[in-house]
Design an enzyme around this catalytic site. Structure first.
Site, PDB file in Angstrom:
ATOM      1  CE  LYS A  82     -20.394  44.696  42.935  1.00 50.21           C
ATOM      2  NZ  LYS A  82     -21.100  45.636  42.035  1.00 50.21           N
ATOM      3  CB  SER A 152     -21.102  44.178  38.613  1.00 51.02           C
ATOM      4  OG  SER A 152     -21.268  45.311  39.458  1.00 51.02           O
ATOM      5  CB  SER A 176     -24.035  46.927  39.103  1.00 52.45           C
ATOM      6  OG  SER A 176     -23.448  46.867  37.829  1.00 52.45           O
TER       7      SER A 176
END
Length: 464
Positions: A82, A152, A176
Site C-alpha cells: 500500500k 482505504s 481498511s
C-alpha cells in the site's frame, strides 16, 4: 484443462513450486508484471509499478535459491505494498498530491521484513487519500468495474482479487483491510494492535492504525504474518510478546471451540442476502464441530461516536502543518474531514478515549466464555462508483462510509484481531465476507477458524 499461468497461483502454491524449483522467481515475476500490464489500465490498483526493481529482486532470489540459500515461503513471491508504506528510493505518495514528490530514503519496517524474507515487491497500491475513506476513487472492483473496491486499502484488495500479485499489504484504521477484502472477495487480516510495526507508515489515527495482509487464502495470510509480525523499539505501540508460527494448527478444525454469535448490533441493519450468507457460514462452522453461543455486544451505541471521536482529531493533528501549507492540494472530501477535526474539543477527544476503555473492558468480559465472535464483515456488498449512500428497506439512507465502518470499527476500538474470509456471493455475483474476531494476540485461532471454513467451502477458489 488449460495449464495454470504462474500469476494464477496463490502465495502458498507459488512458494512451494519455487522451493522445489518447479517455478523460478523470474518466471513468476514476469507473469505477474504481464498481468498488471494487461489489466491495471482498467482496474487502477497500482500507484506505481516497480518493474525493474522487481525483476532485479527476482533474479537475486533465483540465484540464492539455486545456491541453496532459500529464505522461506515468501522468497521469490510477488507482493504489493500500500502506498502509505515507505519504500526506499521509490515515491510514497499516499495517493495524495501533497506528497507527489516524496521519495523516502528508508523502507518502512514491514517493507524491510518483506525484503529480508526475499519477497519480490512489484509495486505500490492505491489508497483512498491518506487512508481517509472507504472508496479508493482511483481504483475499481475486479468483480464489477462499475463498483468500488472498498478502502482505504482498495488498491491492495483489487490487486489480489485480480491476481496481479500473490499477496498485498494494507492498513486498517476503521476497517481498511477488511472492507476491501470483503467487497473484493479476498482474505484480509487486521492483526492485534501492536502485533505489526507501523514505523515508516503514514498515519491516519495512531491509536487505531493497524497493518495487515490481503491474500487469496487463509494459509497465505498466515505465511505473510510470520514475516511482518514482531516487536519494534521504533514503534512504541508494538508489544514485546512472542510471535507464533501462524500457519501451525490451521488444519486443527473448530471442534472444542466456542464461537459467539451476536444477538445485537451486527445484524441490526443489514442486506438480507448478506445476512443469509453470513448465517449460512455460521451454520457451516457449527456443522464442523464448533459450539455456538449467543452473545450481547457491550455498549454498541458508543462504537461509531468513539471511532470517529478518536480518528478525526488524531488525523487532523497529524496533518495540521501540511493542511496550512498545501491545503488546496487535498481532495475535497479529505480536506473537509481534516478541517472538521480541528473544530473538535480536546475534552471530546478525551471523552472518546475513555469510552473506548469502557468498550474494551466490555469486550474483555464478553470473551470470558468464547474463543471468537462471528459476524458479517460488512452489512452490504460493493457500492457503485459515485454512490454516496445505501437505502435500506425502511427508507433510511446510510452513507457508504458509515455502513462499512459500522461493523469493522469494533475491531479497531478494541484492537482485537479480526479476519475477513469470503462466504458467498449475492444475486448480482458480488462477494460477501464473514468476519472472525478473536482474543488479543490470538491470530492463530482466528486463522484456524477461517481455514476450517475455507476448506469446507469453495468461495475462495472463485475469481473475477
Amino acid at each position: 484443462m488449460n495449464p495454470v499461468e504462474p500469476y494464477e497461483l496463490r502465495l502458498s502454491e507459488a512458494a512451494e513450486r519455487i522451493r522445489s524449483r518447479e517455478l523460478s522467481p523470474v518466471e513468476l515475476t514476469d507473469s505477474v508484471l504481464g498481468r498488471i500490464e494487461a489489466l491495471d489500465e482498467r482496474v487502477g490498483a497500482f500507484a506505481a509499478v516497480m518493474g525493474d526493481r522487481a525483476v532485479g529482486a527476482a533474479r537475486a532470489a533465483e540465484q540464492e535459491i539455486a545456491g541453496g540459500r532459500y529464505r522461506g515461503p515468501l522468497h521469490g513471491v510477488c507482493i504489493a505494498v500500500k502506498d502509505l508504506l515507505d519504500t526506499a528510493g521509490v515515491p510514497t505518495t499516499s495517493s495524495s498530491r501533497t506528497r507527489a514528490d516524496n521519495v523516502p530514503a528508508a523502507n518502512a519496517a514491514v517493507v524491510d521484513h518483506l525484503e529480508a524474507a526475499g519477497a519480490v515487491i512489484v509495486g505500490k497500491t492505491h489508497t483512498h487519500e491518506f487512508a481517509y475513506g472507504v472508496i479508493t476513487p482511483t481504483t475499481r472492483n475486479p468483480w464489477d468495474l462499475d463498483r468500488i473496491p472498498g478502502g482505504s486499502s482498495g488498491g491492495s484488495g483489487a490487486a489480489v482479487a485480480a491476481r496481479m500479485c500473490q499477496g498485498a499489504i494494507g492498513t486498517d484504521t476503521g476497517g481498511s483491510v477488511r472492507i476491501p477484502a470483503a467487497v473484493c472477495g479476498t482474505v484480509g487480516l487486521k492483526p492485534t494492535y501492536g502485533r505489526v510495526s507501523r514505523r515508516g507508515t503514514a498515519s491516519l489515527s495512531w491509536s487505531l492504525d493497524h497493518i495487515g495482509p490481503l491474500t487469496g487464502s487463509v494459509r497465505d495470510a498466515a505465511l505473510m504474518m510470520d514475516v511482518i509480525a514482531g516487536y519494534d523499539r521504533a514503534d512504541p505501540a508494538t508489544r514485546d510478546v512472542p510471535v507464533p508460527r501462524h500457519g501451525e494448527g490451521l488444519s486443527a478444525g473448530v471442534e472444542n471451540l466456542v464461537l459467539g454469535v451476536p444477538r445485537n448490533y451486527f445484524f441490526d441493519r443489514i442486506d438480507p442476502e448478506v445476512e443469509a450468507a453470513v448465517r449460512a457460514a455460521i451454520g457451516r462452522l457449527e456443522d464442523l464441530g464448533a459450539e455456538l453461543r449467543e452473545v450481547d455486544l457491550p455498549h454498541p451505541e458508543l462504537y461509531m461516536p468513539a471511532e470517529f471521536g478518536i480518528l478525526v482529531p488524531e488525523a487532523s493533528a497529524y496533518h495540521q502543518e501540511t493542511l496550512r501549507k498545501l491545503g488546496d492540494l487535498y481532495t475535497e472530501d479529505v480536506r473537509m474531514f481534516l478541517e472538521a477535526g480541528e473544530l473538535m474539543l480536546a475534552t471530546d477527544y478525551i471523552r472518546a478515549q475513555r469510552v473506548r476503555t469502557l468498550i474494551q473492558q466490555g469486550w474483555r468480559d464478553m470473551f470470558a466464555g468464547i474463543d471468537a465472535v462471528l459476524a458479517p464483515t460488512l452489512p452490504a456488498v460493493a457500492a457503485r462508483a459515485g454512490e454516496l449512500a445505501f437505502t435500506w428497506p425502511d427508507g433510511v439512507e446510510e452513507p457508504v462510509i458509515n455502513c462499512y465502518v459500522r461493523t469493522s470499527a469494533p475491531g479497531n476500538l478494541t484492537g482485537l484481531p479480526a479476519l475477513s474470509v469470503p462466504c458467498g456471493f449475492n444475486s448480482e455475483g458480488l462477494p460477501i465476507g464473514l468476519q472472525i474476531i478473536g482474543r488479543p494476540f490470538a491470530e492463530p485461532t482466528v486463522l484456524r477458524i477461517g481455514a476450517a471454513y475455507e476448506t469446507a467451502t469453495d468461495w475462495s477458489d472463485r475469481h473475477p
